[in-house]
Motif scaffolding. Structure first.
Motif, PDB file in Angstrom:
ATOM      1  N   GLY A  56       0.781  -1.226   0.000  1.00 58.13           N
ATOM      2  CA  GLY A  56       0.000   0.000   0.000  1.00 58.13           C
ATOM      3  C   GLY A  56       0.815   1.279   0.000  1.00 58.13           C
ATOM      4  N   ALA A  57       2.126   1.175   0.140  1.00 53.26           N
ATOM      5  CA  ALA A  57       2.965   2.381   0.233  1.00 53.26           C
ATOM      6  C   ALA A  57       3.417   2.844  -1.144  1.00 53.26           C
ATOM      7  N   ASP A  58       3.424   4.174  -1.335  1.00 56.52           N
ATOM      8  CA  ASP A  58       4.023   4.711  -2.551  1.00 56.52           C
ATOM      9  C   ASP A  58       5.458   5.129  -2.266  1.00 56.52           C
ATOM     10  N   HIS A  59       6.097   5.727  -3.237  1.00 58.63           N
ATOM     11  CA  HIS A  59       7.514   6.083  -3.123  1.00 58.63           C
ATOM     12  C   HIS A  59       7.772   7.027  -1.944  1.00 58.63           C
ATOM     13  N   VAL A  60       6.977   8.088  -1.837  1.00 60.65           N
ATOM     14  CA  VAL A  60       7.216   9.128  -0.847  1.00 60.65           C
ATOM     15  C   VAL A  60       6.750   8.717   0.548  1.00 60.65           C
ATOM     16  N   ASP A  61       5.856   7.750   0.653  1.00 61.92           N
ATOM     17  CA  ASP A  61       5.434   7.279   1.975  1.00 61.92           C
ATOM     18  C   ASP A  61       6.625   6.847   2.819  1.00 61.92           C
ATOM     19  N   LEU A  62       7.664   6.316   2.175  1.00 63.04           N
ATOM     20  CA  LEU A  62       8.834   5.842   2.916  1.00 63.04           C
ATOM     21  C   LEU A  62       9.814   6.954   3.254  1.00 63.04           C
ATOM     22  N   TYR A  63       9.459   8.198   2.942  1.00 61.30           N
ATOM     23  CA  TYR A  63      10.266   9.339   3.376  1.00 61.30           C
ATOM     24  C   TYR A  63       9.995   9.685   4.839  1.00 61.30           C
ATOM     25  N   ASP A  64       8.698   9.675   5.218  1.00 63.09           N
ATOM     26  CA  ASP A  64       8.390  10.263   6.534  1.00 63.09           C
ATOM     27  C   ASP A  64       7.212   9.641   7.267  1.00 63.09           C
ATOM     28  N   ARG A  65       6.535   8.698   6.694  1.00 63.99           N
ATOM     29  CA  ARG A  65       5.378   8.113   7.379  1.00 63.99           C
ATOM     30  C   ARG A  65       5.862   7.022   8.324  1.00 63.99           C
ATOM     31  N   LYS A  66       6.076   7.410   9.572  1.00 69.79           N
ATOM     32  CA  LYS A  66       6.720   6.521  10.532  1.00 69.79           C
ATOM     33  C   LYS A  66       5.901   5.270  10.822  1.00 69.79           C
ATOM     34  N   GLU A  67       4.594   5.349  10.609  1.00 70.36           N
ATOM     35  CA  GLU A  67       3.774   4.165  10.821  1.00 70.36           C
ATOM     36  C   GLU A  67       3.906   3.146   9.688  1.00 70.36           C
ATOM     37  N   ILE A  68       4.517   3.544   8.580  1.00 67.16           N
ATOM     38  CA  ILE A  68       4.706   2.675   7.416  1.00 67.16           C
ATOM     39  C   ILE A  68       6.165   2.262   7.258  1.00 67.16           C
ATOM     40  N   ILE A  69       7.091   3.168   7.511  1.00 72.40           N
ATOM     41  CA  ILE A  69       8.515   2.844   7.385  1.00 72.40           C
ATOM     42  C   ILE A  69       8.841   1.693   8.341  1.00 72.40           C
ATOM     43  N   PRO A  70       9.459   0.624   7.866  1.00 69.73           N
ATOM     44  CA  PRO A  70       9.706  -0.547   8.727  1.00 69.73           C
ATOM     45  C   PRO A  70      10.935  -0.374   9.623  1.00 69.73           C
ATOM     46  N   PHE A  71      10.818   0.540  10.590  1.00 71.88           N
ATOM     47  CA  PHE A  71      11.960   0.809  11.459  1.00 71.88           C
ATOM     48  C   PHE A  71      12.330  -0.398  12.313  1.00 71.88           C
ATOM     49  N   ASP A  72      11.343  -1.196  12.692  1.00 75.90           N
ATOM     50  CA  ASP A  72      11.679  -2.411  13.449  1.00 75.90           C
ATOM     51  C   ASP A  72      12.561  -3.333  12.611  1.00 75.90           C
ATOM     52  N   ARG A  73      12.233  -3.429  11.324  1.00 76.83           N
ATOM     53  CA  ARG A  73      13.016  -4.277  10.426  1.00 76.83           C
ATOM     54  C   ARG A  73      14.428  -3.710  10.246  1.00 76.83           C
ATOM     55  N   LEU A  74      14.521  -2.401  10.104  1.00 80.18           N
ATOM     56  CA  LEU A  74      15.836  -1.765   9.978  1.00 80.18           C
ATOM     57  C   LEU A  74      16.656  -1.974  11.250  1.00 80.18           C
ATOM     58  N   GLN A  75      16.026  -1.808  12.392  1.00 76.90           N
ATOM     59  CA  GLN A  75      16.733  -2.010  13.649  1.00 76.90           C
ATOM     60  C   GLN A  75      17.253  -3.437  13.769  1.00 76.90           C
ATOM     61  N   GLY A  76      16.395  -4.419  13.497  1.00 72.83           N
ATOM     62  CA  GLY A  76      16.823  -5.805  13.594  1.00 72.83           C
ATOM     63  C   GLY A  76      17.929  -6.152  12.607  1.00 72.83           C
ATOM     64  N   PHE A  77      17.817  -5.604  11.386  1.00 70.07           N
ATOM     65  CA  PHE A  77      18.827  -5.854  10.356  1.00 70.07           C
ATOM     66  C   PHE A  77      20.192  -5.360  10.811  1.00 70.07           C
ATOM     67  N   PHE A  78      20.258  -4.127  11.296  1.00 72.31           N
ATOM     68  CA  PHE A  78      21.552  -3.562  11.671  1.00 72.31           C
ATOM     69  C   PHE A  78      22.038  -4.117  13.010  1.00 72.31           C
ATOM     70  N   GLU A  79      21.143  -4.432  13.934  1.00 73.57           N
ATOM     71  CA  GLU A  79      21.597  -5.072  15.171  1.00 73.57           C
ATOM     72  C   GLU A  79      22.243  -6.416  14.873  1.00 73.57           C
ATOM     73  N   THR A  80      21.684  -7.142  13.922  1.00 74.64           N
ATOM     74  CA  THR A  80      22.246  -8.447  13.563  1.00 74.64           C
ATOM     75  C   THR A  80      23.575  -8.308  12.862  1.00 74.64           C
ATOM     76  N   HIS A  81      23.662  -7.394  11.905  1.00 75.76           N
ATOM     77  CA  HIS A  81      24.829  -7.371  11.021  1.00 75.76           C
ATOM     78  C   HIS A  81      25.907  -6.365  11.451  1.00 75.76           C
ATOM     79  N   LEU A  82      25.609  -5.551  12.450  1.00 78.60           N
ATOM     80  CA  LEU A  82      26.640  -4.698  13.040  1.00 78.60           C
ATOM     81  C   LEU A  82      27.020  -5.187  14.421  1.00 78.60           C
ATOM     82  N   ALA A  83      26.673  -6.436  14.740  1.00 84.96           N
ATOM     83  CA  ALA A  83      26.956  -6.978  16.063  1.00 84.96           C
ATOM     84  C   ALA A  83      28.468  -7.122  16.248  1.00 84.96           C
TER      85      ALA A  83
END
Length: 357
Positions: free
Chosen positions: A330-357
């Motif tokens: 359901g997200a368009d291009h610009v939704d991922l600029y600033d819509r915090k309820e749509i941007i997958p910050f949990d996924r980003l956090q888990g990705f970097f916690e795993t790979h920057l460990a």
């Protein structure tokens, strides 16, 4: 809504010329990192609210071409020990006070040191003439950010990642491939700027149209070189959508030209890039060595409704493992600029916690 005065503005140019500096000399002027930092705006002027859970300070550093870059460094309050760090830039034509800063502050809330920076020639960063982009220099800007982070006392230099948004998503991938100090990279709403400038959206530009564009920009270089004024700019988004039915323009307008995302230093909110900026992109493909990011991981995030989704799908197909493609329904291009309820910050956090460990 006016842009901040910069070294290429006519009034500033007249002052320099009056002091005995010719146009050629003006093009060689650069600021030291300290001087650039001294000229940076001290107050909070972001398009998002300030977090009470994060410390923020202005920083400056110099890239390999001697251009001073200005950034905002976000740190979690009361942090202990050396932190994993992220360098963040984008979208293409935006400034650090917009999406990049929002991402940086959010990731700092989640335990990372996060640097949102203005690339060369735009925002508070140095470089003249203003408002020009380069596939090489802007890739180097990410590497210079890694230089800075690796020397900062709060940061563990062996745990550095990149986040690129929109056109700086392609540059983040391009920088990660050769820079082996980067341990992981994530991109959202990624554009391959070389591809879209060289071939148009969905690679639909004809050979004749490409040659005509190159001819016009080549001749514009003579016009720019002969003039004492700043180089011609291509023009930004329209102030009004009256008579415009292009949904992509309407989407960008809803961010850059409204209170949602407008910033006085953002090119997309104002006069756009220099007309000749596409020349180097059209002749220098990015992502040629995308597979050399491996064995480091890449996370590619795109909206299901984004007009740019095909860039992410194609980059994912070309990248080597380990890699992840995440589609936000359901997200368009610009939704991922600033819509915090749509941007997958949990996924980003888990990705970097795993790979920057």
């Amino acid at each position: 809504m006016t842009e901040q005065t910069d070294p290429a503005d006519p009034a500033r140019r007249d002052l320099l010329l009056g002091a005995g500096l010719g146009a050629a000399a003006l093009g060689m002027i650069t600021l030291s990192a300290e001087a650039a930092l001294a000229q940076a705006t001290p107050e909070w002027d972001k398009t998002f609210p300030r977090s009470a859970r994060v410390d923020h300070r202005k920083v400056a550093f110099t890239n390999r071409y001697g251009i001073a870059l200005v950034g905002d460094l976000y740190l979690p309050k009361e942090h202990r020990g050396a932190l994993p760090a992220l360098a963040i830039a984008g979208p293409f034509g935006a400034v650090k006070e917009q999406a990049a800063g929002l991402y940086a502050q959010e990731m700092a809330e989640r335990g990372f040191a996060a640097l949102a920076f203005d690339p060369s020639y735009i925002g508070e960063s140095g470089g003249v003439p203003r408002y020009v982009a380069s596939p090489d220099i802007n890739t180097e800007d990410f590497m210079a950010a890694v230089d800075f982070l690796g020397l900062a006392p709060e940061i563990d230099r062996e745990r550095i990642g990149l986040i690129g948004i929109c056109g700086f998503g392609g540059k983040a991938l391009n920088a990660t491939a050769p820079d082996k100090r980067v341990k992981a990279v994530a991109v959202t709403s990624m554009y391959d700027m070389s591809r879209v400038m060289a071939h148009g959206y969905n690679d639909a530009m004809s050979g004749e149209a490409r040659q005509a564009a190159l001819e016009a920009m080549s001749r514009q270089r003579w016009e720019d070189a002969a003039s004492e004024a700043a180089p011609e700019r291509a023009g930004g988004l329209p102030d009004s959508l009256e008579g415009i039915d292009n949904p992509v323009i309407a989407m960008y307008h809803g961010y850059y030209k409204t209170d949602r995302g407008y910033h006085p230093r953002a090119l997309n909110s104002n006069g756009g890039w220099n007309t000749t900026s596409p020349l180097s992109f059209m002749n220098m493909p990015q992502l040629t060595y995308l597979d050399e990011i491996s064995p480091r991981p890449a996370l590619i995030i795109a909206g299901s409704e984004a007009h740019s989704r095909y860039f992410s799908a194609d980059a994912y197909a070309r990248a080597a493992e380990p890699k992840e493609l995440v589609i936000i329904e359901g997200a368009d291009h610009v939704d991922l600029y600033d819509r915090k309820e749509i941007i997958p910050f949990d996924r980003l956090q888990g990705f970097f916690e795993t790979h920057l460990a």
